[in-house]
Design a protein around this motif. Structure first.
Motif, PDB file in Angstrom:
ATOM      1  N   PHE A 104       0.835  -1.201   0.000  1.00 45.10           N
ATOM      2  CA  PHE A 104       0.000   0.000   0.000  1.00 45.10           C
ATOM      3  C   PHE A 104       0.871   1.255   0.000  1.00 45.10           C
ATOM      4  O   PHE A 104       0.641   2.187  -0.776  1.00 45.10           O
ATOM      5  N   ILE A 105       1.891   1.267   0.854  1.00 41.15           N
ATOM      6  CA  ILE A 105       2.787   2.428   0.925  1.00 41.15           C
ATOM      7  C   ILE A 105       3.534   2.611  -0.397  1.00 41.15           C
ATOM      8  O   ILE A 105       3.752   3.740  -0.852  1.00 41.15           O
ATOM      9  N   THR A 106       3.912   1.509  -1.024  1.00 43.10           N
ATOM     10  CA  THR A 106       4.616   1.596  -2.308  1.00 43.10           C
ATOM     11  C   THR A 106       3.753   2.268  -3.371  1.00 43.10           C
ATOM     12  O   THR A 106       4.208   3.184  -4.076  1.00 43.10           O
ATOM     13  N   MET A 107       2.501   1.836  -3.494  1.00 40.77           N
ATOM     14  CA  MET A 107       1.614   2.421  -4.495  1.00 40.77           C
ATOM     15  C   MET A 107       1.273   3.868  -4.148  1.00 40.77           C
ATOM     16  O   MET A 107       1.198   4.728  -5.028  1.00 40.77           O
ATOM     17  N   TYR A 108       1.096   4.137  -2.871  1.00 43.40           N
ATOM     18  CA  TYR A 108       0.829   5.513  -2.437  1.00 43.40           C
ATOM     19  C   TYR A 108       2.021   6.411  -2.769  1.00 43.40           C
ATOM     20  O   TYR A 108       1.856   7.551  -3.230  1.00 43.40           O
ATOM     21  N   THR A 109       3.239   5.897  -2.544  1.00 47.50           N
ATOM     22  CA  THR A 109       4.446   6.672  -2.844  1.00 47.50           C
ATOM     23  C   THR A 109       4.535   6.995  -4.322  1.00 47.50           C
ATOM     24  O   THR A 109       4.865   8.124  -4.713  1.00 47.50           O
ATOM     25  N   ILE A 110       4.248   6.021  -5.179  1.00 44.53           N
ATOM     26  CA  ILE A 110       4.268   6.252  -6.623  1.00 44.53           C
ATOM     27  C   ILE A 110       3.251   7.328  -6.994  1.00 44.53           C
ATOM     28  O   ILE A 110       3.531   8.234  -7.799  1.00 44.53           O
ATOM     29  N   SER A 111       2.065   7.248  -6.388  1.00 40.93           N
ATOM     30  CA  SER A 111       1.020   8.220  -6.704  1.00 40.93           C
ATOM     31  C   SER A 111       1.438   9.640  -6.340  1.00 40.93           C
ATOM     32  O   SER A 111       1.366  10.554  -7.177  1.00 40.93           O
ATOM     33  N   VAL A 112       1.885   9.845  -5.110  1.00 41.40           N
ATOM     34  CA  VAL A 112       2.231  11.211  -4.701  1.00 41.40           C
ATOM     35  C   VAL A 112       3.518  11.680  -5.370  1.00 41.40           C
ATOM     36  O   VAL A 112       3.723  12.881  -5.561  1.00 41.40           O
ATOM     37  N   ALA A 113       4.399  10.743  -5.745  1.00 41.89           N
ATOM     38  CA  ALA A 113       5.627  11.129  -6.451  1.00 41.89           C
ATOM     39  C   ALA A 113       5.303  11.795  -7.780  1.00 41.89           C
ATOM     40  O   ALA A 113       6.007  12.711  -8.218  1.00 41.89           O
ATOM     41  N   PHE A 114       4.223  11.342  -8.431  1.00 40.79           N
ATOM     42  CA  PHE A 114       3.836  11.959  -9.690  1.00 40.79           C
ATOM     43  C   PHE A 114       2.820  13.085  -9.492  1.00 40.79           C
ATOM     44  O   PHE A 114       2.678  13.940 -10.368  1.00 40.79           O
ATOM     45  N   TYR A 115       2.126  13.096  -8.331  1.00 43.59           N
ATOM     46  CA  TYR A 115       1.168  14.184  -8.112  1.00 43.59           C
ATOM     47  C   TYR A 115       1.861  15.473  -7.683  1.00 43.59           C
ATOM     48  O   TYR A 115       1.538  16.557  -8.177  1.00 43.59           O
ATOM     49  N   MET A 116       2.814  15.402  -6.759  1.00 37.98           N
ATOM     50  CA  MET A 116       3.394  16.616  -6.197  1.00 37.98           C
ATOM     51  C   MET A 116       4.004  17.552  -7.251  1.00 37.98           C
ATOM     52  O   MET A 116       3.870  18.777  -7.141  1.00 37.98           O
ATOM     53  N   PRO A 117       4.660  17.039  -8.302  1.00 33.54           N
ATOM     54  CA  PRO A 117       5.176  17.962  -9.323  1.00 33.54           C
ATOM     55  C   PRO A 117       4.073  18.693 -10.083  1.00 33.54           C
ATOM     56  O   PRO A 117       4.325  19.740 -10.684  1.00 33.54           O
ATOM     57  N   THR A 118       2.853  18.148 -10.065  1.00 39.37           N
ATOM     58  CA  THR A 118       1.789  18.754 -10.878  1.00 39.37           C
ATOM     59  C   THR A 118       1.355  20.105 -10.339  1.00 39.37           C
ATOM     60  O   THR A 118       0.808  20.921 -11.087  1.00 39.37           O
ATOM     61  N   ILE A 119       1.585  20.377  -9.059  1.00 40.84           N
ATOM     62  CA  ILE A 119       1.220  21.687  -8.512  1.00 40.84           C
ATOM     63  C   ILE A 119       2.053  22.773  -9.182  1.00 40.84           C
ATOM     64  O   ILE A 119       1.534  23.800  -9.637  1.00 40.84           O
ATOM     65  N   ALA A 120       3.376  22.540  -9.259  1.00 41.40           N
ATOM     66  CA  ALA A 120       4.258  23.495  -9.937  1.00 41.40           C
ATOM     67  C   ALA A 120       3.985  23.525 -11.441  1.00 41.40           C
ATOM     68  O   ALA A 120       4.013  24.589 -12.069  1.00 41.40           O
ATOM     69  N   LEU A 121       3.719  22.356 -12.039  1.00 37.64           N
ATOM     70  CA  LEU A 121       3.447  22.309 -13.478  1.00 37.64           C
ATOM     71  C   LEU A 121       2.151  23.049 -13.821  1.00 37.64           C
ATOM     72  O   LEU A 121       2.055  23.712 -14.862  1.00 37.64           O
ATOM     73  N   ALA A 122       1.155  22.947 -12.948  1.00 40.39           N
ATOM     74  CA  ALA A 122      -0.093  23.678 -13.169  1.00 40.39           C
ATOM     75  C   ALA A 122       0.151  25.175 -13.096  1.00 40.39           C
ATOM     76  O   ALA A 122      -0.410  25.951 -13.898  1.00 40.39           O
ATOM     77  N   ASN A 123       0.995  25.613 -12.149  1.00 39.83           N
ATOM     78  CA  ASN A 123       1.349  27.031 -12.059  1.00 39.83           C
ATOM     79  C   ASN A 123       2.064  27.496 -13.322  1.00 39.83           C
ATOM     80  O   ASN A 123       1.762  28.555 -13.882  1.00 39.83           O
ATOM     81  N   THR A 124       3.048  26.701 -13.770  1.00 43.88           N
ATOM     82  CA  THR A 124       3.815  27.067 -14.966  1.00 43.88           C
ATOM     83  C   THR A 124       2.908  27.152 -16.184  1.00 43.88           C
ATOM     84  O   THR A 124       3.013  28.089 -16.990  1.00 43.88           O
ATOM     85  N   THR A 125       2.008  26.182 -16.326  1.00 39.74           N
ATOM     86  CA  THR A 125       1.068  26.188 -17.453  1.00 39.74           C
ATOM     87  C   THR A 125       0.198  27.431 -17.415  1.00 39.74           C
ATOM     88  O   THR A 125       0.004  28.115 -18.436  1.00 39.74           O
ATOM     89  N   ALA A 126      -0.329  27.755 -16.225  1.00 37.75           N
ATOM     90  CA  ALA A 126      -1.204  28.922 -16.098  1.00 37.75           C
ATOM     91  C   ALA A 126      -0.451  30.215 -16.396  1.00 37.75           C
ATOM     92  O   ALA A 126      -0.933  31.058 -17.174  1.00 37.75           O
ATOM     93  N   PHE A 127       0.738  30.389 -15.813  1.00 30.94           N
ATOM     94  CA  PHE A 127       1.504  31.610 -16.036  1.00 30.94           C
ATOM     95  C   PHE A 127       1.866  31.769 -17.518  1.00 30.94           C
ATOM     96  O   PHE A 127       1.777  32.861 -18.091  1.00 30.94           O
ATOM     97  N   THR A 128       2.272  30.666 -18.151  1.00 34.39           N
ATOM     98  CA  THR A 128       2.674  30.715 -19.560  1.00 34.39           C
ATOM     99  C   THR A 128       1.508  31.106 -20.464  1.00 34.39           C
ATOM    100  O   THR A 128       1.635  31.979 -21.336  1.00 34.39           O
TER     101      THR A 128
END
Length: 433
Positions: free
Chosen positions: A100-124
């Motif tokens: 469970f922790i392994t799958m959760y780690t994979i999920s948040v590992a790819f989710y956390m960068p999306t906050i910055a990517l969403a900001n970059t997309t919006a600003f651009t």
């Protein structure tokens, strides 16, 4: 066209934070019941650990190889698939902690960068369409908070009992906020956002003919540490980031613990039985505070705005320390939730705008990733593990609830925020513009 792009970015932000809101504030209850109190800080620390490298890494990829809106979608595809695996394991009723922790780690590992990517997309895209990021971004970002609130309400009120689905505001142990169904909501929304990102306009990558080795490796954003102003900004971002996940991890277990009180009025109170719903007041306040950011940034500058955030954290923790779910103590809980809007937004959102204004176009995505690394990575990891040590030392399991000296815990956290705020006021001196 301008109205259209703002609407599309608003929907992107709605889905972006709806994914997070489905589990972030209520996951602590599920972890406590399923795996024990010792693992609560680690689940939240995982978000911080992956944020040390993943946002910066994905920022480099977005700056050099894959357009940020496309990379945003791909990250959500991976995050959603892994989160649905967590839900599927929970269906068995006794998931393996390691898997469970392994799958959760994979999920948040790819989710956390999306906050910055969403900001970059919006600003651009805002700049591409001739819009002002300071004026036009906060109303777009506020839809993200609305999305966060919407899924908080869903998981607080929705329940699934022996195949029967419904909504209730009363006491119900099958509510999504106590079960693995919160991960289903999050994973499904991630896949929806993946599909939506395929429809967003292009954010073309800026090509540079002559590049240094640092440019080639995508490490140019780290040169910002050579500037005293930016170095101090990132250092204090990490220190303040230590506060970010404390209430996300422990607010709902703390409020829910009052169900085990010997005082019947407290145990049966609406707040004690609807901790996630009460916590959503924080996000409502956040939505309102986002709209005030342009005024405060232009009027007072980044230093005053960040100071307001730091001292708001003092009140956030302090009000939790002296309140309780029954009247009139619940009013202090509500005040804690109200000041959270200032504590979170005046730091996170204004910080993202500040970084965008201070950085060259060629490293904006990397710089946003660096900001995320310092706050949600280094800061949140250290802060969450330290908070876990404090809580586990002063609290214990009793009849299925996390009971103990919660007041001392909150006062310790408030004291830390006060020290950071006073230090920041003394040493951070950006030039006035």
């Amino acid at each position: 066209m301008n109205t259209s792009i703002k609407s599309r970015l608003a929907l992107m932000n709605f889905l972006e934070f709806a994914v997070w809101g489905a589990y972030l504030t209520c996951m602590g209850n599920y972890i406590f019941v399923t795996f024990g109190k010792e693992l609560i800080p680690w689940f939240f620390a995982i978000q911080g650990i992956v944020s040390i490298f993943m946002p910066a890494l994905m920022g480099i990829v977005a700056d050099k190889w894959i357009q940020p809106q496309r990379l945003l979608g791909l990250c959500h595809l991976a995050a959603g698939a892994a989160m649905l695996c967590c839900w599927w394991m929970g269906e068995g009723g006794n998931p393996s902690a390691s898997i469970f922790i392994t799958m959760y780690t994979i999920s948040v590992a790819f989710y956390m960068p999306t906050i910055a990517l969403a900001n970059t997309t919006a600003f651009t895209l805002l700049k591409k369409n001739g819009l002002d990021t300071v004026k036009d971004f906060p109303p777009i970002r506020v839809l993200g908070t609305v999305g966060f609130i919407a899924t908080m309400w869903i998981v607080n009120c929705a329940y699934l009992d022996h195949g029967s689905f419904g909504f209730t505001f009363g006491e119900n142990d099958f509510k999504f906020q106590y079960t693995h169904m919160q991960f289903f909501v999050s994973g499904l929304l991630s896949l929806v956002l993946f599909a939506y990102c395929l429809t967003l306009p292009e954010c073309k990558i800026e090509q540079k003919s002559n590049t240094s080795l640092a440019d080639s490796l995508g490490l140019s954003a780290f040169k910002l540490f050579k500037q005293k102003k930016m170095a101090l900004f990132f250092i204090f971002s990490a220190l303040l980031g230590m506060c970010l996940q404390v209430t996300n991890g422990y607010a709902t277990p703390f409020i829910t613990s009052f169900k085990g009180s010997s005082d019947a009025a407290v145990a049966s109170s609406f707040a004690a039985n609807n901790a996630t719903l009460l916590s959503s007041i924080s996000q409502i306040s956040e939505a309102l505070c986002i709209l005030m950011i342009p005024f405060f940034l232009k009027r007072y500058g980044i230093k005053v705005v960040m100071l307001m955030s730091m001292f708001a954290w003092v009140f956030r923790f302090g009000f939790f320390g002296i309140g309780n779910p029954a009247m009139p103590g619940v009013l202090l809980f509500i005040l804690s939730c109200i000041v959270y809007g200032v504590a979170f937004d005046f730091f996170n959102v204004s910080g993202g705008i500040f970084v965008d204004q201070e950085c060259a176009p060629s490293v904006k995505a990397s710089a946003q990733g660096l900001f995320m690394m310092m706050t949600n990575g280094v800061g949140a990891t250290v802060g969450t593990l330290a908070a876990g040590k404090v809580v586990n030392m002063l609290c214990h399991e009793e009849n299925g609830f996390m009971m103990g000296d919660w007041q001392t815990c909150w006062f310790i956290f408030a004291t830390f925020a006060l020290i950071v705020g006073v230090s920041f006021a003394l040493v951070f001196k950006p030039e006035k513009k």
